[in-house]
Every structure is written in structure tokens, then in C-alpha cells.
Design a protein around this motif. Structure first.
Motif, PDB file in Angstrom:
ATOM      1  N   ARG A 129       0.816  -1.277  -0.104  1.00  0.00           N
ATOM      2  CA  ARG A 129      -0.007  -0.008   0.101  1.00  0.00           C
ATOM      3  C   ARG A 129       1.022   1.177   0.121  1.00  0.00           C
ATOM      4  NH1 ARG A 129      -4.138  -0.883   4.760  1.00  0.00           N
ATOM      5  NH2 ARG A 129      -2.363   0.372   5.760  1.00  0.00           N
ATOM      6  N   GLY A 130       0.765   2.000  -1.091  1.00  0.00           N
ATOM      7  CA  GLY A 130       1.653   3.198  -1.196  1.00  0.00           C
ATOM      8  C   GLY A 130       1.131   4.226  -0.094  1.00  0.00           C
ATOM      9  N   ALA A 131       1.956   5.364   0.043  1.00  0.00           N
ATOM     10  CA  ALA A 131       1.462   6.210   1.244  1.00  0.00           C
ATOM     11  C   ALA A 131       0.259   7.194   0.870  1.00  0.00           C
ATOM     12  CB  ALA A 131       2.838   7.025   1.134  1.00  0.00           C
ATOM     13  N   LEU A 132      -0.095   7.300  -0.563  1.00  0.00           N
ATOM     14  CA  LEU A 132      -1.096   8.389  -0.766  1.00  0.00           C
ATOM     15  C   LEU A 132      -2.147   7.656  -1.121  1.00  0.00           C
ATOM     16  CD1 LEU A 132       0.845  11.142  -2.364  1.00  0.00           C
ATOM     17  CD2 LEU A 132       0.111  10.955  -0.177  1.00  0.00           C
ATOM     18  N   LEU A 133      -2.271   7.303  -2.633  1.00  0.00           N
ATOM     19  CA  LEU A 133      -3.451   6.574  -3.179  1.00  0.00           C
ATOM     20  C   LEU A 133      -3.364   5.088  -3.696  1.00  0.00           C
ATOM     21  CD1 LEU A 133      -4.407   9.762  -5.463  1.00  0.00           C
ATOM     22  CD2 LEU A 133      -5.752   9.162  -3.470  1.00  0.00           C
ATOM     23  N   TRP A 134      -2.196   4.961  -4.135  1.00  0.00           N
ATOM     24  CA  TRP A 134      -2.324   3.695  -4.958  1.00  0.00           C
ATOM     25  C   TRP A 134      -1.325   2.833  -4.247  1.00  0.00           C
ATOM     26  CZ3 TRP A 134      -6.188   4.719  -7.717  1.00  0.00           C
ATOM     27  CH2 TRP A 134      -6.376   5.819  -8.297  1.00  0.00           C
ATOM     28  N   GLY A 135      -1.568   1.233  -4.750  1.00  0.00           N
ATOM     29  CA  GLY A 135      -0.650   0.237  -4.119  1.00  0.00           C
ATOM     30  C   GLY A 135      -0.566  -0.698  -5.274  1.00  0.00           C
ATOM     31  N   ASP A 136       0.155  -1.727  -4.995  1.00  0.00           N
ATOM     32  CA  ASP A 136       0.220  -2.799  -5.912  1.00  0.00           C
ATOM     33  C   ASP A 136      -0.029  -4.297  -5.300  1.00  0.00           C
ATOM     34  OD1 ASP A 136       3.113  -1.838  -5.477  1.00  0.00           O
ATOM     35  OD2 ASP A 136       3.080  -4.087  -5.647  1.00  0.00           O
ATOM     36  N   ILE A 137      -0.305  -5.033  -5.841  1.00  0.00           N
ATOM     37  CA  ILE A 137      -0.847  -6.562  -5.367  1.00  0.00           C
ATOM     38  C   ILE A 137      -0.178  -7.605  -6.157  1.00  0.00           C
ATOM     39  CG2 ILE A 137      -2.991  -6.484  -6.091  1.00  0.00           C
ATOM     40  CD1 ILE A 137      -3.468  -7.785  -3.603  1.00  0.00           C
ATOM     41  N   ALA A 138       0.531  -8.678  -5.823  1.00  0.00           N
ATOM     42  CA  ALA A 138       1.044  -9.575  -6.777  1.00  0.00           C
ATOM     43  C   ALA A 138       0.660 -11.081  -6.019  1.00  0.00           C
ATOM     44  CB  ALA A 138       2.475  -9.522  -7.007  1.00  0.00           C
ATOM     45  N   PHE A 139       0.511 -11.976  -6.959  1.00  0.00           N
ATOM     46  CA  PHE A 139       0.268 -13.366  -6.474  1.00  0.00           C
ATOM     47  C   PHE A 139       1.369 -14.369  -7.289  1.00  0.00           C
ATOM     48  CE2 PHE A 139      -3.782 -11.171  -5.947  1.00  0.00           C
ATOM     49  CZ  PHE A 139      -3.929 -11.583  -4.751  1.00  0.00           C
ATOM     50  N   THR A 140       1.717 -15.340  -6.731  1.00  0.00           N
ATOM     51  CA  THR A 140       2.661 -16.429  -7.497  1.00  0.00           C
ATOM     52  C   THR A 140       2.120 -17.514  -7.140  1.00  0.00           C
ATOM     53  OG1 THR A 140       4.640 -14.778  -6.817  1.00  0.00           O
ATOM     54  CG2 THR A 140       4.953 -16.865  -7.614  1.00  0.00           C
ATOM     55  N   GLY A 141       2.037 -18.349  -8.203  1.00  0.00           N
ATOM     56  CA  GLY A 141       1.299 -19.808  -8.421  1.00  0.00           C
ATOM     57  C   GLY A 141       2.708 -20.582  -8.112  1.00  0.00           C
ATOM     58  N   GLU A 142       2.413 -22.037  -7.604  1.00  0.00           N
ATOM     59  CA  GLU A 142       3.510 -23.118  -7.601  1.00  0.00           C
ATOM     60  C   GLU A 142       4.217 -23.186  -8.975  1.00  0.00           C
ATOM     61  OE1 GLU A 142       1.425 -26.554  -5.952  1.00  0.00           O
ATOM     62  OE2 GLU A 142       1.661 -25.818  -3.966  1.00  0.00           O
ATOM     63  N   ASP A 143       3.466 -22.949 -10.025  1.00  0.00           N
ATOM     64  CA  ASP A 143       4.067 -23.475 -11.440  1.00  0.00           C
ATOM     65  C   ASP A 143       4.790 -22.067 -11.970  1.00  0.00           C
ATOM     66  OD1 ASP A 143       1.876 -21.473 -11.787  1.00  0.00           O
ATOM     67  OD2 ASP A 143       0.902 -22.932 -13.558  1.00  0.00           O
ATOM     68  N   GLY A 144       4.814 -20.963 -10.990  1.00  0.00           N
ATOM     69  CA  GLY A 144       5.512 -19.765 -11.561  1.00  0.00           C
ATOM     70  C   GLY A 144       4.754 -18.745 -12.193  1.00  0.00           C
ATOM     71  N   THR A 145       3.387 -18.870 -12.266  1.00  0.00           N
ATOM     72  CA  THR A 145       2.518 -17.863 -12.747  1.00  0.00           C
ATOM     73  C   THR A 145       2.416 -16.829 -11.802  1.00  0.00           C
ATOM     74  OG1 THR A 145       1.064 -19.804 -13.729  1.00  0.00           O
ATOM     75  CG2 THR A 145       0.028 -17.526 -13.190  1.00  0.00           C
ATOM     76  N   VAL A 146       2.588 -15.593 -12.410  1.00  0.00           N
ATOM     77  CA  VAL A 146       2.663 -14.369 -11.733  1.00  0.00           C
ATOM     78  C   VAL A 146       1.396 -13.608 -12.117  1.00  0.00           C
ATOM     79  CG1 VAL A 146       3.729 -12.303 -10.965  1.00  0.00           C
ATOM     80  CG2 VAL A 146       4.893 -14.546 -11.044  1.00  0.00           C
ATOM     81  N   ILE A 147       0.677 -12.990 -11.203  1.00  0.00           N
ATOM     82  CA  ILE A 147      -0.358 -11.997 -11.410  1.00  0.00           C
ATOM     83  C   ILE A 147       0.054 -10.873 -10.798  1.00  0.00           C
ATOM     84  CG2 ILE A 147      -2.799 -11.522 -10.998  1.00  0.00           C
ATOM     85  CD1 ILE A 147      -3.315 -14.651 -11.469  1.00  0.00           C
ATOM     86  N   LEU A 148       0.101  -9.731 -11.200  1.00  0.00           N
ATOM     87  CA  LEU A 148       0.582  -8.453 -10.897  1.00  0.00           C
ATOM     88  C   LEU A 148      -0.549  -7.341 -11.361  1.00  0.00           C
ATOM     89  CD1 LEU A 148       2.599  -6.392  -9.309  1.00  0.00           C
ATOM     90  CD2 LEU A 148       3.928  -6.464 -11.806  1.00  0.00           C
ATOM     91  N   LEU A 149      -1.029  -6.542 -10.216  1.00  0.00           N
ATOM     92  CA  LEU A 149      -1.760  -5.322 -10.455  1.00  0.00           C
ATOM     93  C   LEU A 149      -1.273  -4.465  -9.754  1.00  0.00           C
ATOM     94  CD1 LEU A 149      -4.419  -5.548 -12.232  1.00  0.00           C
ATOM     95  CD2 LEU A 149      -5.728  -5.556  -9.898  1.00  0.00           C
ATOM     96  N   GLU A 150      -0.950  -3.169 -10.586  1.00  0.00           N
ATOM     97  CA  GLU A 150      -0.371  -2.062 -10.208  1.00  0.00           C
ATOM     98  C   GLU A 150      -1.418  -0.888  -9.966  1.00  0.00           C
ATOM     99  OE1 GLU A 150       2.775  -1.785 -12.876  1.00  0.00           O
ATOM    100  OE2 GLU A 150       4.304  -2.508 -11.450  1.00  0.00           O
ATOM    101  N   ARG A 151      -1.274   0.108  -9.485  1.00  0.00           N
ATOM    102  CA  ARG A 151      -2.079   1.400  -9.439  1.00  0.00           C
ATOM    103  C   ARG A 151      -3.406   1.021  -8.947  1.00  0.00           C
ATOM    104  NH1 ARG A 151      -1.310   3.966 -15.079  1.00  0.00           N
ATOM    105  NH2 ARG A 151      -1.333   1.979 -15.280  1.00  0.00           N
ATOM    106  N   VAL A 152      -3.630   0.232  -7.880  1.00  0.00           N
ATOM    107  CA  VAL A 152      -4.794  -0.299  -7.308  1.00  0.00           C
ATOM    108  C   VAL A 152      -5.063   0.892  -5.987  1.00  0.00           C
ATOM    109  CG1 VAL A 152      -5.928  -2.068  -6.082  1.00  0.00           C
ATOM    110  CG2 VAL A 152      -4.506  -2.540  -7.794  1.00  0.00           C
ATOM    111  N   ASP A 153      -6.569   0.955  -5.924  1.00  0.00           N
ATOM    112  CA  ASP A 153      -6.822   1.924  -4.896  1.00  0.00           C
ATOM    113  C   ASP A 153      -6.247   1.306  -3.405  1.00  0.00           C
ATOM    114  OD1 ASP A 153      -8.414   2.899  -2.752  1.00  0.00           O
ATOM    115  OD2 ASP A 153      -9.528   3.916  -3.945  1.00  0.00           O
ATOM    116  N   ARG A 154      -5.556   1.809  -2.821  1.00  0.00           N
ATOM    117  CA  ARG A 154      -5.020   1.316  -1.655  1.00  0.00           C
ATOM    118  C   ARG A 154      -6.099   0.885  -0.442  1.00  0.00           C
ATOM    119  NH1 ARG A 154      -2.970   5.250   2.684  1.00  0.00           N
ATOM    120  NH2 ARG A 154      -2.337   3.314   3.366  1.00  0.00           N
ATOM    121  N   HIS A 155      -7.147   1.493  -0.421  1.00  0.00           N
ATOM    122  CA  HIS A 155      -8.128   1.246   0.636  1.00  0.00           C
ATOM    123  C   HIS A 155      -9.114  -0.093   0.244  1.00  0.00           C
ATOM    124  CE1 HIS A 155      -7.427   5.033   2.410  1.00  0.00           C
ATOM    125  NE2 HIS A 155      -7.245   5.645   1.524  1.00  0.00           N
TER     126      HIS A 155
END
Length: 137
Positions: free
Chosen positions: A79-105
Motif C-alpha cells: 500500500r503506497g503512502a497516498l492513493l495507490w498500491g500494488d498486489i502480486a500473486f505467485t503460483g506454484e508453477d511460476g505463474t505471476v499475477i500483478l496489478l499496479e495502481r490499485v486503490d489502496r483502501h
């Protein structure tokens, strides 16, 4: 937004490509989307079975990835200091799901819902490690 609206289910708020790719009996619990001005937003959707990444493109095309809860290896959220944050998920097979500029709330409610859904299938409760630095948590 990621909460249910009055009289409108969460699935109705998502692009049609998401609806076409959900399994029978799979329900949307919450979702996060990126802040976009010109392009279409990216989504991370929490269902009762998995984490789904969806990016709608032009002319009916889209990118779709998913990680079932049983194959989820790691989740990282910042969670960033102001508005946005990012979230990432990693699977056992190496799959990565990343989302940037997400509302931190919205991220906090999403993570809480993920913990509840994951614990419902887990043998033992998951652990969450919190760290705080100068510009976020």
C-alpha cells in the motif's frame, strides 16, 4: 469498487469475458481494478475457488490467468503512502499475477476476503507478515 452495489451483483460489474470463463457454481467474492484514464482497467477477481487476472483488450480479445487456491504460493501487497498500491500473486508453477495502481483502501478489504476464502479450504490457517516502511505498508 469491490463491494456489492444495491441490487447489483459483483458479476454484473465485471466485463463479459470474465463471466464467460467462470466455472459453474463459481461466484465472485471481490475484485480489484487498476486506475486507468485512457486504457481499459486490469482486474484481479477473487472467487470462491481461485484468483483470476483479467485484462480486456480491443475487438473482443482479452488476457486471462488464474491461480487456484491450492496452487497459490505467495501473495505480496504494497500500500503506497497516498492513493495507490500494488498486489502480486505467485503460483506454484511460476505463474505471476500483478496489478499496479490499485486503490489502496480497496486492497485491505480484498486481502481480508482472500484470507477468509483461503482459510475455508486450508488445512491450517495462513500466516500474514506485515512490514511498514516510510512510504507504505
Amino acid at each position: 469498487m469491490s463491494d456489492k452495489s444495491h441490487g447489483k451483483s459483483l458479476i454484473d460489474e465485471l466485463p463479459i469475458g470474465v463471466k464467460e470463463n467462470l466455472s459453474s457454481g463459481e461466484e465472485v467474492i471481490r475484485y480489484l481494478k487498476t486506475f486507468q484514464v485512457v486504457e481499459r482497467p486490469d482486474y484481479i477477481i477473487l472467487t470462491n475457488l481461485r484468483i483470476v487476472y483479467f485484462n480486456e483488450k480491443h475487438l473482443g480479445r482479452y488476457a486471462f490467468k488464474s491461480i487456484p487456491f491450492q496452487k497459490l504460493l505467495r501473495m505480496r501487497a504494497h500500500r503506497g503512502a497516498l492513493l495507490w498500491g500494488d498486489i502480486a500473486f505467485t503460483g506454484e508453477d511460476g505463474t505471476v499475477i500483478l496489478l499496479e495502481r490499485v486503490d489502496r483502501h480497496d486492497m485491505e478489504g480484498f486481502i481480508d476476503a482472500l484470507e477468509i476464502e483461503y482459510d475455508s479450504i486450508a488445512v491450517e490457517p495462513i500466516s500474514i507478515k506485515h512490514e511498514k516502511d516510510l512510504v507504505g505498508k
